[in-house]
Design an enzyme around this catalytic site. Structure first.
Site, PDB file in Angstrom:
ATOM      1  CG  ASP A 149      -4.648  -6.593  10.923  1.00  0.00           C
ATOM      2  OD1 ASP A 149      -4.850  -6.268   9.741  1.00  0.00           O
ATOM      3  OD2 ASP A 149      -5.440  -7.299  11.559  1.00  0.00           O
ATOM      4  CB  SER A 150      -5.126  -0.696  10.692  1.00  0.00           C
ATOM      5  OG  SER A 150      -3.752  -0.455  10.858  1.00  0.00           O
TER       6      SER A 150
ATOM      7  CE  LYS B 128      -0.954  -0.520   5.999  1.00  0.00           C
ATOM      8  NZ  LYS B 128      -1.240  -1.943   6.353  1.00  0.00           N
TER       9      LYS B 128
ATOM     10  CG  HIS C 146      -5.582   4.336  13.199  1.00  0.00           C
ATOM     11  ND1 HIS C 146      -6.136   5.375  12.468  1.00  0.00           N
ATOM     12  CD2 HIS C 146      -5.624   3.261  12.386  1.00  0.00           C
ATOM     13  CE1 HIS C 146      -6.481   4.933  11.270  1.00  0.00           C
ATOM     14  NE2 HIS C 146      -6.171   3.667  11.194  1.00  0.00           N
ATOM     15  NE  ARG C 147      -0.518   2.123   9.009  1.00  0.00           N
ATOM     16  CZ  ARG C 147      -1.537   2.475   8.211  1.00  0.00           C
ATOM     17  NH1 ARG C 147      -1.609   3.684   7.714  1.00  0.00           N
ATOM     18  NH2 ARG C 147      -2.478   1.616   7.901  1.00  0.00           N
TER      19      ARG C 147
ATOM     20  CG  ASN D 293      -1.827   1.167   1.343  1.00  0.00           C
ATOM     21  OD1 ASN D 293      -1.410   2.305   1.182  1.00  0.00           O
ATOM     22  ND2 ASN D 293      -3.091   0.895   1.614  1.00  0.00           N
TER      23      ASN D 293
END
Length: 197
Positions: free
Chosen positions: A71-72, A14, A179-180, A11
């Site tokens: 993992d999200s 990401k 969050h990441r 991705n």
């Protein structure tokens, strides 16, 4: 000797976020897109942590290089924390529009629209040294999509204390407190210790 770390993802968004966050660390950041013989990984864990560990271990063992995997997903309180680990495939295989529609439909008669975006990051070296961090952003699910619908549930998620959904924010605004991003800050704080373990 250049230190290489693999981000266990293809991705672009990401990987760019990881490269930005790791820019001050003396490492060469690669993604799975840089390799031809990437093994198939069955992310069959029951939790974000299990899936991130499965991914990190598989890639670290295959390439014998340090790996960062995550993992999200979105957890909606009134839906028993669904879609959770099934966020990407909630209504089918990576169909973002269908996933969003399913969440909105299930929330039709619910008054509690609180939700959390969650990321678990696992860094693993071939020698078995593992570091795990977690980042979460609490918020609410809005009644209809707001902003870009290009990525996941972003246009449905209004972070607490903000007046824009993730889908209405610029990439920079979202990365500032995602969050990441929160999990990455914790990872960076322990990165050297993990790297030399």
């Amino acid at each position: 000797m250049t230190k290489t770390v693999i981000i266990a993802s293809k991705n672009d968004h990401k990987v760019a976020e990881y490269k930005q966050m790791l820019s001050d660390v003396d490492v060469d950041v690669k993604s799975l897109a840089d390799f031809a013989d990437v093994p198939e990984i069955d992310e069959n864990g029951a939790t974000f942590s299990e899936n991130a560990h499965i991914k990190a271990a598989a890639i670290a063992n295959h390439f014998q290089l340090p790996v960062i995997a995550d993992d999200s997903g979105l957890m909606v309180r009134a839906l028993n924390n669904e879609p959770g680990v099934h966020s990407a495939r909630y209504a089918g295989d990576h169909d973002d529009a269908a996933n969003r529609a399913k969440v909105l439909a299930k929330l039709t008669d619910k008054t509690d629209r609180s939700a959390v975006f969650h990321t678990t990051i696992v860094a693993q070296k071939p020698n078995g040294s593992v570091l795990e961090t977690v980042g979460e952003v609490p918020g609410q699910i809005v009644k209809e999509p707001r902003g870009s619908e290009a990525f996941g549930y972003d246009c449905l998620f209004l972070p607490d204390g903000k007046d824009k959904t993730f889908g209405e924010m610029t990439k920079e605004e979202k990365d500032e407190d995602s969050h990441r991003g929160r999990a990455l800050v914790k990872l960076l704080a322990q990165f050297d210790e993990w790297w030399h373990a």
